[in-house]
Write a protein that holds these residues in place. Structure first.
Motif, PDB file in Angstrom:
ATOM      1  N   ASN B 178       1.045  -0.918   0.283  1.00  0.00           N
ATOM      2  CA  ASN B 178      -0.035  -0.073   0.176  1.00  0.00           C
ATOM      3  C   ASN B 178       0.779   0.639  -0.537  1.00  0.00           C
ATOM      4  O   ASN B 178       1.557   1.472   1.163  1.00  0.00           O
ATOM      5  CB  ASN B 178      -0.702  -0.025   1.576  1.00  0.00           C
ATOM      6  CG  ASN B 178      -1.400   1.460   1.057  1.00  0.00           C
ATOM      7  OD1 ASN B 178      -2.107   2.182   0.686  1.00  0.00           O
ATOM      8  ND2 ASN B 178      -2.475   1.142   2.601  1.00  0.00           N
ATOM      9  N   PRO B 179       1.062   2.090  -0.904  1.00  0.00           N
ATOM     10  CA  PRO B 179       1.502   2.428  -0.931  1.00  0.00           C
ATOM     11  C   PRO B 179       1.711   4.484   0.128  1.00  0.00           C
ATOM     12  O   PRO B 179       2.525   4.817   0.510  1.00  0.00           O
ATOM     13  CB  PRO B 179       1.646   3.995  -2.681  1.00  0.00           C
ATOM     14  CG  PRO B 179       0.370   3.684  -3.173  1.00  0.00           C
ATOM     15  CD  PRO B 179       0.097   1.439  -2.475  1.00  0.00           C
ATOM     16  N   LYS B 180       0.238   3.792   0.373  1.00  0.00           N
ATOM     17  CA  LYS B 180       0.237   4.616   1.940  1.00  0.00           C
ATOM     18  C   LYS B 180       0.525   5.194   2.988  1.00  0.00           C
ATOM     19  O   LYS B 180       1.570   5.687   3.481  1.00  0.00           O
ATOM     20  CB  LYS B 180      -1.534   5.203   2.219  1.00  0.00           C
ATOM     21  CG  LYS B 180      -2.185   5.762   0.534  1.00  0.00           C
ATOM     22  CD  LYS B 180      -1.709   7.205   0.994  1.00  0.00           C
ATOM     23  CE  LYS B 180      -2.207   8.638   1.712  1.00  0.00           C
ATOM     24  NZ  LYS B 180      -4.207   8.436   2.048  1.00  0.00           N
ATOM     25  N   ALA B 199       8.245   2.095 -10.524  1.00  0.00           N
ATOM     26  CA  ALA B 199       6.986   2.325 -10.345  1.00  0.00           C
ATOM     27  C   ALA B 199       6.440   2.760  -8.972  1.00  0.00           C
ATOM     28  O   ALA B 199       5.498   3.670  -8.840  1.00  0.00           O
ATOM     29  CB  ALA B 199       6.953   0.886 -10.767  1.00  0.00           C
ATOM     30  N   LEU B 200       6.960   1.615  -7.688  1.00  0.00           N
ATOM     31  CA  LEU B 200       6.810   2.434  -6.736  1.00  0.00           C
ATOM     32  C   LEU B 200       6.878   3.566  -6.652  1.00  0.00           C
ATOM     33  O   LEU B 200       6.368   4.934  -5.610  1.00  0.00           O
ATOM     34  CB  LEU B 200       7.305   1.368  -5.897  1.00  0.00           C
ATOM     35  CG  LEU B 200       6.653   2.148  -4.170  1.00  0.00           C
ATOM     36  CD1 LEU B 200       5.854   1.998  -3.581  1.00  0.00           C
ATOM     37  CD2 LEU B 200       7.583   0.998  -3.212  1.00  0.00           C
ATOM     38  N   THR B 203       4.773   6.638  -8.327  1.00  0.00           N
ATOM     39  CA  THR B 203       3.390   6.748  -7.503  1.00  0.00           C
ATOM     40  C   THR B 203       3.618   7.408  -6.001  1.00  0.00           C
ATOM     41  O   THR B 203       2.741   8.407  -5.557  1.00  0.00           O
ATOM     42  CB  THR B 203       3.100   4.954  -7.119  1.00  0.00           C
ATOM     43  OG1 THR B 203       2.883   3.985  -8.148  1.00  0.00           O
ATOM     44  CG2 THR B 203       1.925   5.334  -5.917  1.00  0.00           C
ATOM     45  N   LEU B 206       3.950  10.730  -6.477  1.00  0.00           N
ATOM     46  CA  LEU B 206       2.667  12.121  -6.245  1.00  0.00           C
ATOM     47  C   LEU B 206       1.952  11.363  -5.349  1.00  0.00           C
ATOM     48  O   LEU B 206       0.152  12.446  -5.342  1.00  0.00           O
ATOM     49  CB  LEU B 206       1.209  10.774  -7.892  1.00  0.00           C
ATOM     50  CG  LEU B 206       2.871  11.001  -8.844  1.00  0.00           C
ATOM     51  CD1 LEU B 206       2.231  10.211 -10.402  1.00  0.00           C
ATOM     52  CD2 LEU B 206       2.436  12.841  -9.655  1.00  0.00           C
ATOM     53  N   LEU B 207       1.503  11.208  -4.304  1.00  0.00           N
ATOM     54  CA  LEU B 207       0.964  10.787  -3.289  1.00  0.00           C
ATOM     55  C   LEU B 207       1.521  11.733  -1.928  1.00  0.00           C
ATOM     56  O   LEU B 207       0.522  11.856  -0.860  1.00  0.00           O
ATOM     57  CB  LEU B 207       1.038   9.274  -2.410  1.00  0.00           C
ATOM     58  CG  LEU B 207      -0.640   9.012  -3.851  1.00  0.00           C
ATOM     59  CD1 LEU B 207      -0.281   6.419  -2.955  1.00  0.00           C
ATOM     60  CD2 LEU B 207      -1.366   8.480  -4.308  1.00  0.00           C
TER      61      LEU B 207
END
Lengths: 92, 411
Positions: B178-180, B199-200, B203, B206-207
């Motif tokens: 979970n990126p969060k 890729a991670l 992401t 951007l978060l």
């Protein structure tokens, strides 16, 4: 968002943002991994679009794989997210 | 000692696990034996890896997403004596044959013909790499390595976990993607070096919000698009990149990347050669024991190694290598498939993807083909696109060009 609108949002992200080649199999009961052939990177992208484009606030906890099993279970998960949690206090 | 997600494991926990291993006959006597391991429990896997290393045995890490039949296949081709699938208690006996040498970490890599081959690295050579790696990595024992990549792969295992332990720091290993959740951990450890694949990292870039920043970020495994690197740099104190291969481990580190193709300065324990900017050449690595021809194209300038492209057909799915031959072997084993070829196409967002063309004697549903593949292959190895064809096009010399088949973009 209603559950219907969430399903539509999932459809749009997979179709237009992730450009999933297996969209013909898109259905509420379609499994993300086995039927839509999504891999972990695509799930990552899906989470990103849900947050950035649709304003969902994905929790910063461990995600439960069951919630990400099918399109429908993911829609349920997102639907639950929208409902404010009042029973538990926040410790932030 | 280290964290796996929220769980903290101490040296005592590790010793206790060792004692348990000592009481398990097939583990106690693992010196001079080769153990393949495919286990979802990160702590057990790491403990086992350290235990086998201490015993002088060999270990074959298999990504936990690989299904049982596939794991057996990989373990056998790596000359494993037993496979531990899912747990340590029910070993699957595979072979009694003696291997030429033990005391090695085994990783699968591509051979010149495209058939996967086993790369064996002695624990001594890994020690040497670690010493060299830690000596140039701009991080001290107060910098926490946050490992957000597989620890069955040498990047996560050696550079993420082992190097961190070696410099006296306690790594935080994240198995939840979970990126969060990764961002939450970043906040908990303001002085960190984050290990991830492009890729991670993209992401996360951007978060990340509310003026949050990364301290140090390490990227490796596949080239990061320059736009991604720029935005990552804007939210990071420092972006590093490392380059290496299964045979040698990490061989170069860039301490502050501005061009994604720049892999950085060779580590002190190796000599790296490539061509010049005008005449790029194969990247060749020499260490004290051997010379490695990487089949990567690049050049050296002002002491910095620059990578241009892979010279062969290996498919790089987000940093995990897929060898066409291996997937073809699985497809061809399906009785109705007469011929199959596996090649890569570029997906505009996700990088390289596995694609296949096949000729069959009786019609096969795509779903059936996927089910078949799922028995033997990890999700990342399964072709995204299956095309049934009357005939697989060959070059005038009768050879298949995987490159030509894969030209164009994955629709």
């Amino acid at each position: 968002m209603t559950r219907e609108e969430i399903l539509q949002a999932l459809h749009d992200i997979l179709q237009h943002q992730i450009e999933l080649p297996s969209m013909a199999a898109f259905h509420e009961d379609a499994r993300l991994n086995e039927d839509l052939y999504m891999d972990s990177i695509m799930i990552l992208q899906l989470i990103l679009h849900l947050e950035v484009d649709f304003g969902f606030d994905i929790p910063d906890e461990m995600l439960v794989p069951k919630d990400f099993r099918t399109v429908g279970s993911l829609a349920d998960f997102l639907n639950r997210l929208q409902k404010p949690v009042t029973a538990e206090p926040s410790y932030d | 000692m280290f964290f796996v997600n929220e769980h903290y494991y101490t040296l005592d926990d590790l010793e206790q696990q060792y004692t348990e291993f000592e009481n398990t006959p097939h583990l106690r006597d693992c010196g001079n034996r080769r153990l393949a391991v495919c286990m979802p429990d990160v702590f057990q896997w790491l403990a086992l890896c350290l235990f086998v290393r201490r015993k002088g045995g060999s270990i074959v890490p298999i990504h936990p997403s690989v299904p049982k039949e596939g794991a057996i296949r990989m373990a056998s081709s790596a000359g494993s004596h037993i496979l531990l699938y899912g747990n340590t208690h029910t070993p699957i006996e595979l072979s009694e044959q003696k291997n030429a040498r033990e005391g090695v970490l085994v990783q699968m890599s591509s051979g010149t013909t495209g058939a996967p081959k086993c790369i064996e690295r002695s624990w001594d050579s890994i020690e040497l790499e670690l010493e060299s790696y830690v000596s140039v990595l701009p991080a001290d024992h107060q910098t926490t390595s946050i490992v957000a990549c597989p620890v069955t792969h040498s990047y996560g295992l050696i550079c993420g976990v082992f190097a961190s332990l070696r410099r006296g720091a306690e790594p935080v290993i994240l198995s939840n993607m979970n990126p969060k959740y990764v961002l939450k951990k970043i906040k908990e450890y303001p002085k960190h070096i984050l290990y991830g694949a492009p890729a991670l990292l993209h992401t996360l870039t951007l978060l990340i919000r509310d003026g949050g920043r990364f301290d140090c970020v390490m990227t490796s495994g596949t080239l990061m698009p320059s736009g991604w690197l720029e935005s990552l740099k804007s939210v990071s104190n420092r972006v590093l990149q490392q380059y290496g291969c299964s045979e040698a481990g990490c061989v170069a580190i860039h301490p502050d990347v501005s061009d994604p193709r720049e892999m950085g300065y060779p580590l002190p324990h190796v000599k790296v050669e490539a061509g010049s900017r005008e005449y790029p050449g194969e990247i060749i690595i020499r260490d004290s024991e051997k010379t490695i021809f990487t089949k990567d194209l690049g050049y050296m300038e002002d002491g910095v190694l620059t990578f241009l492209a892979r010279m062969d057909d290996t498919i790089n799915v987000a940093g995990l290598n897929v060898y066409p031959q291996e997937v073809e072997d699985v497809l061809m084993a399906e009785p109705r498939i007469a011929e199959a070829v596996v090649y890569k196409k570029i997906h505009p967002l996700s990088g390289e993807r596995v694609c296949a063309q096949y000729v069959c004697t009786q019609p096969i549903e795509e779903q059936e083909l996927r089910e078949w593949c799922r028995e033997y292959l990890a999700p990342y190895q399964i072709p995204m696109e299956f095309i049934r064809t009357e005939e697989i096009k060959k070059l005038p010399n009768g050879k298949i060009s995987r490159k030509r088949l894969g030209e164009g973009v994955l629709a």
